[in-house]
Design an enzyme around this catalytic site. Structure first.
Site, PDB file in Angstrom:
ATOM      1  N   ARG A 122       0.823  -1.236   0.000  1.00 27.76           N
ATOM      2  CA  ARG A 122       0.000   0.000   0.000  1.00 27.76           C
ATOM      3  C   ARG A 122       0.844   1.267   0.000  1.00 27.76           C
ATOM      4  NH1 ARG A 122      -3.055  -3.119   3.423  1.00 27.76           N
ATOM      5  NH2 ARG A 122      -4.885  -3.946   2.384  1.00 27.76           N
ATOM      6  N   LYS A 144       2.642  11.494 -11.283  1.00 25.64           N
ATOM      7  CA  LYS A 144       1.846  10.520 -12.032  1.00 25.64           C
ATOM      8  C   LYS A 144       2.699   9.280 -12.236  1.00 25.64           C
ATOM      9  CE  LYS A 144      -0.165  13.199 -15.473  1.00 25.64           C
ATOM     10  NZ  LYS A 144      -0.812  13.204 -16.783  1.00 25.64           N
ATOM     11  N   GLU A 186      10.330  18.917 -25.360  1.00 25.73           N
ATOM     12  CA  GLU A 186       9.445  19.114 -24.188  1.00 25.73           C
ATOM     13  C   GLU A 186       9.837  20.385 -23.429  1.00 25.73           C
ATOM     14  OE1 GLU A 186       6.732  17.537 -22.981  1.00 25.73           O
ATOM     15  OE2 GLU A 186       6.767  15.518 -23.827  1.00 25.73           O
ATOM     16  N   LYS A 228       6.652  22.851 -13.656  1.00 24.83           N
ATOM     17  CA  LYS A 228       5.746  21.716 -13.483  1.00 24.83           C
ATOM     18  C   LYS A 228       5.346  21.595 -12.017  1.00 24.83           C
ATOM     19  CE  LYS A 228       4.574  17.053 -14.672  1.00 24.83           C
ATOM     20  NZ  LYS A 228       4.918  15.759 -15.276  1.00 24.83           N
ATOM     21  N   GLU A 238      -4.795  17.101 -12.064  1.00 30.78           N
ATOM     22  CA  GLU A 238      -5.019  17.452 -13.455  1.00 30.78           C
ATOM     23  C   GLU A 238      -6.476  17.730 -13.797  1.00 30.78           C
ATOM     24  OE1 GLU A 238      -2.756  15.077 -16.121  1.00 30.78           O
ATOM     25  OE2 GLU A 238      -3.626  16.000 -17.872  1.00 30.78           O
ATOM     26  N   ARG A 242      -3.201  22.206 -14.869  1.00 30.25           N
ATOM     27  CA  ARG A 242      -2.200  21.276 -15.380  1.00 30.25           C
ATOM     28  C   ARG A 242      -2.389  20.978 -16.867  1.00 30.25           C
ATOM     29  NH1 ARG A 242      -0.172  16.254 -11.626  1.00 30.25           N
ATOM     30  NH2 ARG A 242       1.339  15.400 -13.059  1.00 30.25           N
ATOM     31  N   ASN A 246      -0.300  19.992 -21.490  1.00 30.01           N
ATOM     32  CA  ASN A 246      -0.609  19.087 -22.598  1.00 30.01           C
ATOM     33  C   ASN A 246      -0.452  19.767 -23.955  1.00 30.01           C
ATOM     34  OD1 ASN A 246      -1.176  16.827 -21.051  1.00 30.01           O
ATOM     35  ND2 ASN A 246      -3.286  17.465 -20.713  1.00 30.01           N
ATOM     36  N   HIS A 249       0.244  17.881 -27.140  1.00 26.69           N
ATOM     37  CA  HIS A 249       0.056  16.454 -26.867  1.00 26.69           C
ATOM     38  C   HIS A 249      -1.194  15.852 -27.505  1.00 26.69           C
ATOM     39  CE1 HIS A 249       3.392  17.059 -24.215  1.00 26.69           C
ATOM     40  NE2 HIS A 249       3.378  15.798 -23.819  1.00 26.69           N
ATOM     41  N   HIS A 253      -0.063  12.742 -29.361  1.00 23.05           N
ATOM     42  CA  HIS A 253      -0.460  11.374 -29.021  1.00 23.05           C
ATOM     43  C   HIS A 253      -1.044  10.645 -30.222  1.00 23.05           C
ATOM     44  CE1 HIS A 253      -0.710  12.236 -24.442  1.00 23.05           C
ATOM     45  NE2 HIS A 253       0.476  11.769 -24.796  1.00 23.05           N
ATOM     46  N   HIS A 266       8.317  10.184 -28.249  1.00 20.58           N
ATOM     47  CA  HIS A 266       7.256  11.015 -27.679  1.00 20.58           C
ATOM     48  C   HIS A 266       7.529  12.516 -27.913  1.00 20.58           C
ATOM     49  CE1 HIS A 266       4.239  12.448 -24.919  1.00 20.58           C
ATOM     50  NE2 HIS A 266       5.170  13.164 -24.323  1.00 20.58           N
TER      51      HIS A 266
HETATM   52  N1  LIG Z   1       4.658  10.430 -15.226  1.00 23.84           N
HETATM   53  C1  LIG Z   1       4.682  11.460 -16.021  1.00 23.84           C
HETATM   54  O1  LIG Z   1       4.247  12.554 -15.657  1.00 23.84           O
HETATM   55  C2  LIG Z   1       5.284  11.307 -17.368  1.00 23.84           C
HETATM   56  C3  LIG Z   1       5.585  12.447 -18.121  1.00 23.84           C
HETATM   57  C4  LIG Z   1       6.172  12.271 -19.359  1.00 23.84           C
HETATM   58  C5  LIG Z   1       6.464  10.999 -19.825  1.00 23.84           C
HETATM   59  N2  LIG Z   1       6.156   9.919 -19.068  1.00 23.84           N
HETATM   60  C6  LIG Z   1       6.455   8.549 -19.532  1.00 23.84           C
HETATM   61  O2  LIG Z   1       7.844   8.450 -19.763  1.00 23.84           O
HETATM   62  C7  LIG Z   1       8.088   7.432 -20.732  1.00 23.84           C
HETATM   63  C8  LIG Z   1       9.104   7.918 -21.725  1.00 23.84           C
HETATM   64  O3  LIG Z   1      10.276   8.235 -21.031  1.00 23.84           O
HETATM   65  P1  LIG Z   1      11.704   8.309 -21.760  1.00 23.84           P
HETATM   66  O4  LIG Z   1      11.573   9.131 -22.970  1.00 23.84           O
HETATM   67  O5  LIG Z   1      12.668   8.680 -20.738  1.00 23.84           O
HETATM   68  O6  LIG Z   1      11.884   6.829 -22.300  1.00 23.84           O
HETATM   69  P2  LIG Z   1      12.579   5.519 -21.714  1.00 23.84           P
HETATM   70  O7  LIG Z   1      12.426   5.432 -20.258  1.00 23.84           O
HETATM   71  O8  LIG Z   1      12.061   4.393 -22.543  1.00 23.84           O
HETATM   72  O9  LIG Z   1      14.117   5.755 -22.035  1.00 23.84           O
HETATM   73  C9  LIG Z   1      14.512   5.893 -23.381  1.00 23.84           C
HETATM   74  C10 LIG Z   1      15.737   5.048 -23.681  1.00 23.84           C
HETATM   75  O10 LIG Z   1      16.876   5.681 -23.126  1.00 23.84           O
HETATM   76  C11 LIG Z   1      17.676   4.745 -22.408  1.00 23.84           C
HETATM   77  N3  LIG Z   1      18.368   5.511 -21.381  1.00 23.84           N
HETATM   78  C12 LIG Z   1      17.861   6.083 -20.270  1.00 23.84           C
HETATM   79  N4  LIG Z   1      18.792   6.824 -19.653  1.00 23.84           N
HETATM   80  C13 LIG Z   1      19.923   6.712 -20.380  1.00 23.84           C
HETATM   81  C14 LIG Z   1      21.228   7.264 -20.279  1.00 23.84           C
HETATM   82  N5  LIG Z   1      21.532   8.140 -19.313  1.00 23.84           N
HETATM   83  N6  LIG Z   1      22.140   6.907 -21.199  1.00 23.84           N
HETATM   84  C15 LIG Z   1      21.813   6.071 -22.212  1.00 23.84           C
HETATM   85  N7  LIG Z   1      20.608   5.541 -22.383  1.00 23.84           N
HETATM   86  C16 LIG Z   1      19.663   5.865 -21.487  1.00 23.84           C
HETATM   87  C17 LIG Z   1      16.692   3.726 -21.917  1.00 23.84           C
HETATM   88  O11 LIG Z   1      17.323   2.503 -21.678  1.00 23.84           O
HETATM   89  C18 LIG Z   1      15.712   3.652 -23.085  1.00 23.84           C
HETATM   90  O12 LIG Z   1      16.174   2.771 -24.066  1.00 23.84           O
HETATM   91  C19 LIG Z   1       6.729   7.119 -21.346  1.00 23.84           C
HETATM   92  O13 LIG Z   1       6.298   5.868 -20.873  1.00 23.84           O
HETATM   93  C20 LIG Z   1       5.820   8.215 -20.845  1.00 23.84           C
HETATM   94  O14 LIG Z   1       4.488   7.768 -20.682  1.00 23.84           O
HETATM   95  C21 LIG Z   1       5.589  10.059 -17.859  1.00 23.84           C
HETATM   96 ZN   LIG Z   2       5.048  14.785 -23.019  1.00 29.03          ZN
END
Ligand SMILES: NC(=O)c1ccc[n+]([C@@H]2O[C@H](COP(=O)([O-])OP(=O)(O)OC[C@H]3O[C@@H](n4cnc5c(N)ncnc54)[C@H](O)[C@@H]3O)[C@@H](O)[C@H]2O)c1
Ligand SMILES: [Zn+2]
Length: 364
Positions: A122, A144, A186, A228, A238, A242, A246, A249, A253, A266
């Site tokens: 939990r 999130k 971003e 943020k 949100e 917030r 977006n 987005h 998306h 993304h």
């Molecule tokens: N929670 C939120 O508010 C929020 C906001 C934006 C995005 N997200 C989520 O984040 C995800 C995307 O995140 P991302 O773009 O970081 O992708 P990711 O976590 O898939 O990382 C991208 C790639 O980079 C590699 N990597 C990470 N750090 C590295 C480093 N320092 N050196 C070399 N390689 C590295 C990883 O192994 C992966 O292959 C999505 O699932 C999205 O939904 C969440």
């Molecule tokens: Zn985004």
């Protein structure tokens, strides 16, 4: 080198207040940052094979007692099964409710590790050490957490704030160039939607930023976290403010889904989404054409976007009709009203949307 120039911000949400430390070398000081934030002595770290291979040693030097739980990252691994592997690791390591789970990785690791922390017994303490630019400016901040279901992205999740976020721009040194650039789009989003000074700073320092100069990155990352954080503090769940984050987005998306998450990162789809929103704003008379041109030039300056001219605008529209941002049948659209300000509207016509997609080069 010790971390002498770290910036420290405090994010205060109704559910929890926590520090975000941003600075070159911040990873080395992780142990003391954790101690200062008052978390207990039982630490686990979830990371991916890639990130642990590159940064595990540095992490371990900073926090030798943290037991690693290694699970694959990449969007297709952000699943309930992935979270299950984290629960297994926690259970095997004897984690009880006093444990802290750290995440070391990109947004996938943040989201999935955060979800595991929110639900294991939990809820146990959570700290993020994001290693992609996207995770540093976005995923690690705001609380999130979640995983995907076969039926769609982020369909299971929670609002769960971390106790600490430690951001070291040095960790970005190993990030593939395209991933880094996707994070910069971003950053541009924050600038256009809420902060003209940040937008100008990115345009001015595009050279040092793309060279990943930590002195240029640190204030920019901190500015995004501050923005943020302030927005999340006012609107943790949100419902209103917030939504401006977006920006880009809605179309973004749709393009991601329309290319089955394979062609566009993304941030790249968000870049296209921002261009589409600007086109709509100009068409409606709410954004000056000169501002649109400045925004488009900033995006172009960061580098090329993968082509989308083989996609159909009508098919993207169909994806948008299924977007989570459709409320009571109306698509919420964030339109910039200048550089640094945006509004949420619900009356973008499908004709305007199709025209904007056409402007991006999509066919009918
Ligand atoms: N929670 C939120 O508010 C929020 C906001 C934006 C995005 N997200 C989520 O984040 C995800 C995307 O995140 P991302 O773009 O970081 O992708 P990711 O976590 O898939 O990382 C991208 C790639 O980079 C590699 N990597 C990470 N750090 C590295 C480093 N320092 N050196 C070399 N390689 C590295 C990883 O192994 C992966 O292959 C999505 O699932 C999205 O939904 C969440
Ligand atoms: Zn985004």
């Amino acid at each position: 080198m010790t971390n002498t120039h770290a910036l420290r911000l405090e994010i205060a949400t109704p559910s929890r207040s926590y520090p975000v430390v941003v600075g070159a070398g911040a990873l080395q000081d992780l142990g003391s940052a954790l101690k200062e934030s008052g978390v207990g002595a039982s630490h686990f770290v979830v990371s991916s094979p890639t990130v642990w291979g590159l940064w595990g040693e540095a992490f371990h030097a900073a926090l030798p007692e943290a037991a690693p739980i290694i699970v694959p990252d990449g969007e297709r691994h952000k699943t309930t099964a992935g979270a299950g592997r984290i629960y297994d690791g926690l259970l095997k390591g004897g984690a009880d409710r006093s444990a802290t789970l750290l995440t070391l990785g990109g947004g996938v690791t943040c989201d999935m590790g955060g979800f595991a922390a929110a639900t294991y017994m939990r809820g146990i303490r959570l700290a993020h050490v994001p290693t992609t630019l996207l995770a540093q400016v976005d995923a690690a901040i705001g609380g999130k957490v979640g995983v995907n279901l076969p039926g769609g992205k982020n369909l299971v999740g929670a609002f769960y704030q971390p106790s600490l976020v430690v951001i070291d721009p040095h960790a970005l040194a190993t990030l593939p160039r395209r991933e880094f650039r996707a994070g910069l789009y971003e950053v541009v989003k924050y600038g256009v939607a809420c902060d003209r000074a940040l937008f100008d700073q990115v345009c001015r320092e595009v050279g040092p930023l793309t060279r990943r100069d930590a002195a240029a990155l640190t204030p920019v990352i901190a500015a995004c976290c501050r923005l943020k954080g302030a927005i999340v503090a006012a609107d943790e769940r949100e419902t209103g403010a917030r939504r401006v984050l977006n920006f880009g987005h809605t179309v973004g998306h749709a393009l991601e889904a329309g290319t089955r998450y394979r062609r566009l990162l993304h941030g790249e789809s968000v870049a296209y989404g921002m261009l589409a929103a600007c086109a709509i704003g100009v068409k409606r008379g709410s954004l000056a054409a000169a501002d649109r041109d400045t925004i488009a030039a900033a995006i172009a300056q960061l580098g090329p976007l993968p082509p989308v001219n083989d996609l159909s605008a009508a098919a993207q529209l169909e994806f948008m009709r299924h977007d989570k941002k459709v409320h009571e049948g109306r698509l919420h659209f964030v339109l910039p009203t200048g550089i640094g300000s945006a509004q949420v509207v619900t009356d973008v016509s499908e004709a305007d949307l199709l025209r904007a997609l056409g402007d991006l080069g999509l066919g009918e």
